[in-house]
Design a protein around this motif. Structure first.
Motif, PDB file in Angstrom:
ATOM      1  N   LYS A   5       0.833  -1.203   0.000  1.00 44.60           N
ATOM      2  CA  LYS A   5       0.000   0.000   0.000  1.00 44.60           C
ATOM      3  C   LYS A   5       0.870   1.256   0.000  1.00 44.60           C
ATOM      4  O   LYS A   5       0.553   2.241  -0.677  1.00 44.60           O
ATOM      5  CB  LYS A   5      -0.943  -0.006   1.204  1.00 44.60           C
ATOM      6  N   ARG A  16       0.622   3.790  -3.127  1.00 39.36           N
ATOM      7  CA  ARG A  16       0.210   5.180  -2.871  1.00 39.36           C
ATOM      8  C   ARG A  16       1.234   6.150  -3.466  1.00 39.36           C
ATOM      9  O   ARG A  16       0.865   7.178  -4.031  1.00 39.36           O
ATOM     10  CB  ARG A  16       0.070   5.424  -1.370  1.00 39.36           C
ATOM     11  N   THR A  27      -6.733   7.335  -6.689  1.00 37.07           N
ATOM     12  CA  THR A  27      -6.593   7.810  -5.314  1.00 37.07           C
ATOM     13  C   THR A  27      -5.855   6.798  -4.447  1.00 37.07           C
ATOM     14  O   THR A  27      -5.662   5.641  -4.830  1.00 37.07           O
ATOM     15  CB  THR A  27      -7.983   8.044  -4.690  1.00 37.07           C
ATOM     16  N   HIS A  28      -5.469   7.260  -3.265  1.00 36.29           N
ATOM     17  CA  HIS A  28      -4.856   6.360  -2.295  1.00 36.29           C
ATOM     18  C   HIS A  28      -5.835   5.263  -1.884  1.00 36.29           C
ATOM     19  O   HIS A  28      -5.430   4.101  -1.685  1.00 36.29           O
ATOM     20  CB  HIS A  28      -4.418   7.138  -1.060  1.00 36.29           C
ATOM     21  N   GLU A  29      -7.085   5.629  -1.733  1.00 39.49           N
ATOM     22  CA  GLU A  29      -8.084   4.645  -1.320  1.00 39.49           C
ATOM     23  C   GLU A  29      -8.209   3.528  -2.355  1.00 39.49           C
ATOM     24  O   GLU A  29      -8.361   2.348  -2.004  1.00 39.49           O
ATOM     25  CB  GLU A  29      -9.433   5.326  -1.107  1.00 39.49           C
ATOM     26  N   TYR A  30      -8.128   3.895  -3.625  1.00 34.55           N
ATOM     27  CA  TYR A  30      -8.189   2.895  -4.682  1.00 34.55           C
ATOM     28  C   TYR A  30      -6.960   1.989  -4.619  1.00 34.55           C
ATOM     29  O   TYR A  30      -7.070   0.765  -4.765  1.00 34.55           O
ATOM     30  CB  TYR A  30      -8.274   3.576  -6.046  1.00 34.55           C
ATOM     31  N   ASP A  86      -5.202   1.218  -2.006  1.00 32.26           N
ATOM     32  CA  ASP A  86      -5.363   0.315  -0.868  1.00 32.26           C
ATOM     33  C   ASP A  86      -6.303  -0.835  -1.212  1.00 32.26           C
ATOM     34  O   ASP A  86      -6.061  -1.994  -0.846  1.00 32.26           O
ATOM     35  CB  ASP A  86      -5.919   1.081   0.335  1.00 32.26           C
ATOM     36  N   ALA A  87      -7.389  -0.516  -1.920  1.00 32.27           N
ATOM     37  CA  ALA A  87      -8.358  -1.549  -2.294  1.00 32.27           C
ATOM     38  C   ALA A  87      -7.739  -2.561  -3.249  1.00 32.27           C
ATOM     39  O   ALA A  87      -8.001  -3.772  -3.146  1.00 32.27           O
ATOM     40  CB  ALA A  87      -9.595  -0.906  -2.925  1.00 32.27           C
ATOM     41  N   ASP A 116      -5.732  -4.968  -1.192  1.00 30.11           N
ATOM     42  CA  ASP A 116      -6.595  -5.881  -0.445  1.00 30.11           C
ATOM     43  C   ASP A 116      -7.203  -6.940  -1.351  1.00 30.11           C
ATOM     44  O   ASP A 116      -7.240  -8.131  -1.008  1.00 30.11           O
ATOM     45  CB  ASP A 116      -7.705  -5.094   0.258  1.00 30.11           C
TER      46      ASP A 116
END
Length: 206
Positions: free
Chosen positions: A98, A102, A188-191, A193-194, A197
């Motif tokens: 991650k 990122r 994005t960072h959230e993407y 991270d997903a 995962d």
């Protein structure tokens, strides 16, 4: 007595080369790759176009070398050293991936890197030789970092022993490249991270 020592041609050439790098990167960012020309780069750099053609065969070659130099400068500024960046190994594979994804997102959406990266990607589609050089000098060294980290994870039992790290890394970097290239949705960072995962959910030991 006046100093009659001849000018240092090596220093002069390095100044010209640096000016050409800066001109190529700035013009691609300002006007786009299609409108960037050797003549324009020469004018911006304050050199004759024959100087550029003496060192490079095309504007794509200029841009590739300028972009490699930009990456080297960033590595030096970050204290990465001669061997460049490494993916950290904290013992937490998900956290390590991650972190690096990122950072990849940040680079892809940074205007300083985005314009030349898109230009080189587009040029590589129609120029096999440029594409091969782009992969060899820029892409493959970065991908090998994922291979090394995934192999370490295999040895630690965090990833199945039978997986191919080269395929596994594509599960991580492929989605980011797809979303960035096609601009389907925000990167994005959230993407990032997903993606980690989801990918590790399929790589975990069974």
């Amino acid at each position: 007595m006046a100093d009659t020592k001849a000018p240092d041609s090596t220093r002069r050439s390095e100044r010209s080369r640096r000016a050409i790098y800066d001109a190529a990167l700035s013009l691609v960012g300002e006007t786009g790759y299609a409108k960037t020309t050797i003549e324009g780069i020469a004018a911006r750099a304050g050199v004759g176009k024959q100087t550029i053609y003496r060192w490079w065969p095309s504007k794509a070659a200029v841009l590739l070398e300028a972009f490699i130099d930009l990456g080297n400068q960033a590595a030096e500024a970050a204290g990465a050293g001669a061997e460049g960046y490494e993916i950290p190994d904290t013992g937490d594979l998900a956290a390590d991936l991650k972190l690096v994804l990122r950072a990849t997102v940040d680079e892809l959406v940074d205007p300083k890197y985005e314009a030349p990266t898109r230009a080189l990607t587009a040029a590589g589609i129609v120029d096999p030789e440029l594409c091969a050089e782009f992969v060899e000098k820029l892409l493959e060294p970065q991908l090998q970092l994922y291979v090394q980290r995934l192999r370490t994870a295999q040895e630690a039992g965090d990833v199945r022993a039978g997986i191919d790290p080269h395929i596994a890394l594509e599960l991580l970097v492929g989605p980011l490249a797809h979303r960035w290239l096609l601009r389907t949705r925000p990167l994005t960072h959230e993407y990032a991270d997903a993606v980690v995962d989801y990918a590790l959910g399929g790589l975990a030991p069974r």
